[in-house]
Design a protein around this motif. Structure first.
Motif, mmCIF file in Angstrom:
data_model
loop_
_atom_site.group_PDB
_atom_site.id
_atom_site.type_symbol
_atom_site.label_atom_id
_atom_site.label_comp_id
_atom_site.label_asym_id
_atom_site.label_seq_id
_atom_site.Cartn_x
_atom_site.Cartn_y
_atom_site.Cartn_z
ATOM 1 N N VAL A 55 2.459 0.638 2.844
ATOM 2 C CA VAL A 55 1.659 1.223 3.923
ATOM 3 C C VAL A 55 2.330 2.876 3.712
ATOM 4 O O VAL A 55 3.402 2.953 3.732
ATOM 5 C CB VAL A 55 1.272 0.974 5.109
ATOM 6 C CG1 VAL A 55 0.781 -0.525 5.228
ATOM 7 C CG2 VAL A 55 2.788 0.722 6.040
ATOM 8 N N LEU A 97 -3.644 0.673 11.879
ATOM 9 C CA LEU A 97 -4.388 0.567 10.490
ATOM 10 C C LEU A 97 -5.695 -0.206 10.729
ATOM 11 O O LEU A 97 -5.742 -1.152 11.446
ATOM 12 C CB LEU A 97 -3.518 -0.003 9.439
ATOM 13 C CG LEU A 97 -2.156 1.016 8.906
ATOM 14 C CD1 LEU A 97 -1.458 1.379 9.739
ATOM 15 C CD2 LEU A 97 -1.998 0.054 7.777
ATOM 16 N N SER A 98 -6.747 0.290 9.842
ATOM 17 C CA SER A 98 -7.933 -0.561 10.121
ATOM 18 C C SER A 98 -7.698 -1.948 9.171
ATOM 19 O O SER A 98 -6.809 -2.210 8.500
ATOM 20 C CB SER A 98 -8.926 0.156 9.461
ATOM 21 O OG SER A 98 -8.644 0.246 7.807
ATOM 22 N N ARG A 101 -7.708 -1.345 5.575
ATOM 23 C CA ARG A 101 -6.222 -1.018 4.748
ATOM 24 C C ARG A 101 -5.230 -2.152 5.175
ATOM 25 O O ARG A 101 -4.454 -2.174 4.387
ATOM 26 C CB ARG A 101 -5.967 0.168 5.610
ATOM 27 C CG ARG A 101 -6.849 1.427 5.243
ATOM 28 C CD ARG A 101 -6.417 2.793 5.871
ATOM 29 N NE ARG A 101 -5.038 2.936 5.210
ATOM 30 C CZ ARG A 101 -4.134 3.718 5.629
ATOM 31 N NH1 ARG A 101 -4.367 4.238 6.976
ATOM 32 N NH2 ARG A 101 -2.970 3.840 5.187
ATOM 33 N N SER A 102 -5.296 -2.703 6.380
ATOM 34 C CA SER A 102 -4.123 -3.804 6.520
ATOM 35 C C SER A 102 -4.200 -4.813 5.410
ATOM 36 O O SER A 102 -3.327 -5.312 4.976
ATOM 37 C CB SER A 102 -4.456 -4.442 7.844
ATOM 38 O OG SER A 102 -4.425 -3.470 9.028
ATOM 39 N N ALA A 104 -5.672 -4.357 2.395
ATOM 40 C CA ALA A 104 -4.914 -3.944 1.184
ATOM 41 C C ALA A 104 -3.540 -3.951 0.960
ATOM 42 O O ALA A 104 -2.956 -4.463 0.079
ATOM 43 C CB ALA A 104 -5.584 -2.578 0.849
ATOM 44 N N ALA A 105 -3.153 -3.381 2.226
ATOM 45 C CA ALA A 105 -1.561 -3.537 2.197
ATOM 46 C C ALA A 105 -0.939 -5.025 2.148
ATOM 47 O O ALA A 105 0.151 -4.970 1.394
ATOM 48 C CB ALA A 105 -1.016 -2.925 3.523
ATOM 49 N N THR A 177 -10.560 0.091 -1.953
ATOM 50 C CA THR A 177 -9.478 0.564 -0.815
ATOM 51 C C THR A 177 -8.059 0.163 -1.315
ATOM 52 O O THR A 177 -7.226 0.864 -1.097
ATOM 53 C CB THR A 177 -9.801 -0.520 0.428
ATOM 54 O OG1 THR A 177 -11.165 -0.126 0.818
ATOM 55 C CG2 THR A 177 -9.017 -0.172 1.435
ATOM 56 N N GLU A 181 -5.151 2.611 -1.654
ATOM 57 C CA GLU A 181 -3.678 2.568 -0.783
ATOM 58 C C GLU A 181 -2.525 2.517 -1.858
ATOM 59 O O GLU A 181 -1.606 2.964 -1.610
ATOM 60 C CB GLU A 181 -3.688 1.346 -0.107
ATOM 61 C CG GLU A 181 -4.541 1.422 1.005
ATOM 62 C CD GLU A 181 -4.131 2.330 2.221
ATOM 63 O OE1 GLU A 181 -2.931 2.390 2.312
ATOM 64 O OE2 GLU A 181 -4.844 3.107 2.642
#
Length: 299
Positions: A55, A97-98, A101-102, A104-105, A177, A181
């Motif tokens: 991230v 984090l949304s 995005r979480s 994706a991470a 997404t 990232e």
């Protein structure tokens, strides 16, 4: 209680081998075991580095390391790493984090960890081609069905994406997404170094812990061969959906160590001591840490 029940079933079925292995544990040299415990503790730091590298935002360091320790306990409640993934998703959400995005991470972390483990195994096999006799790891006639199963997975996935437009749209949105990232992370050298450095350090530290346990029990096998045996075993059981790899890791690791040239009784003792240090001793404090983090609303 389910992990304990699984271990009890395996123990009863292999009681004579386990008894002989436990007898060998009494000969262990404690300085080597202490060093193995230190290497195990460093694995949580390596996991935290990889999570931070996935991230762009800076995550709180102490809470991040504590979360990785707690995630290890959660990992033994759900199959195939779902427990650790759920804990880390919640942690990143609390950090702002949304969910997209979480997720994706998390995918980037899993990809980096898998690539790091396989790359390390490949490098060791190139450097030490005689470290493992692969023929003893696969039953006769198992290669064909295994290849068919591996090839069927992408075919089925592609069929689902073609036939279910809603699933295709969700996957496309997630990939956009995730790629965004990944580009943002690799645009920052510090994040990329944390991601890939931690992804290589994590399996290396795990293999180091096994080597140190082997030294504690005077296992007559070179360190590189033991490291290859561990990495091969963990890669082989990656698709076995048992909580924390309980049962599957022990079995595969014993087979891999014997294939590397270890005596069966000593290999059993090494696996018992290794899993005791890396799984069972941290389980209760990890669960207590998990409960504390929930109460503090860190996760």
């Amino acid at each position: 209680m389910l992990p304990l029940l699984l271990v009890a079933v395996v123990a009863v079925r292999h009681l004579p081998v386990l008894a002989e292995g436990f007898n060998h544990l009494t000969t262990a040299r404690w300085p080597w075991l202490l060093a193995a415990a230190c290497a195990t503790c460093l694995t949580w730091v390596a996991a935290a580095c990889t999570r931070q590298g996935a991230v762009v935002e800076r995550l709180p360091r102490r809470r991040l390391v504590a979360t990785q320790f707690a995630a290890g306990a959660a990992n033994h409640l759900l199959p195939t790493g779902l427990g650790a993934s759920a804990v880390n998703l919640r942690f990143m959400s609390v950090c702002g984090l949304s969910l997209a995005r979480s997720s994706a991470a998390l995918a980037l972390y899993l990809l980096a960890e898998s690539v790091g483990r396989v790359a390390l195994l490949g490098a060791l096999l190139i450097a030490f081609p005689d470290a493992l006799r692969l023929g003893t790891l696969l039953p006769q006639g198992a290669v064909g069905p295994l290849l068919i199963a591996v090839g069927a997975v992408p075919v089925v996935a592609a069929g689902v994406l073609v036939l279910v437009p809603r699933a295709r749209g969700a996957v496309e949105s997630f990939l956009r997404t995730a790629l965004g990232e990944a580009r943002a992370v690799h645009a920052r050298p510090a994040r990329a170094l944390a991601l890939w450095g931690g992804a290589l350090a994590f399996p290396a530290l795990q293999a180091t812990a096994l080597v140190l346990v082997g030294r504690a029990l005077a296992l007559p096998v070179p360190a590189a061969h033991m490291a290859v045996a561990y990495l091969a075993a963990t890669v082989a059981v990656a698709l076995v959906p048992t909580p924390g790899g309980i049962g599957s890791v022990e079995a595969a690791l014993m087979v891999a160590l014997v294939a590397a040239g270890d005596p069966a009784a000593v290999a059993t003792a090494v696996v018992l001591a290794f899993r005791l240090l890396t799984v069972w001793l941290p389980l209760l404090p990890g669960a207590l840490t998990l409960a504390a983090l929930v109460r503090m609303r860190v996760i």
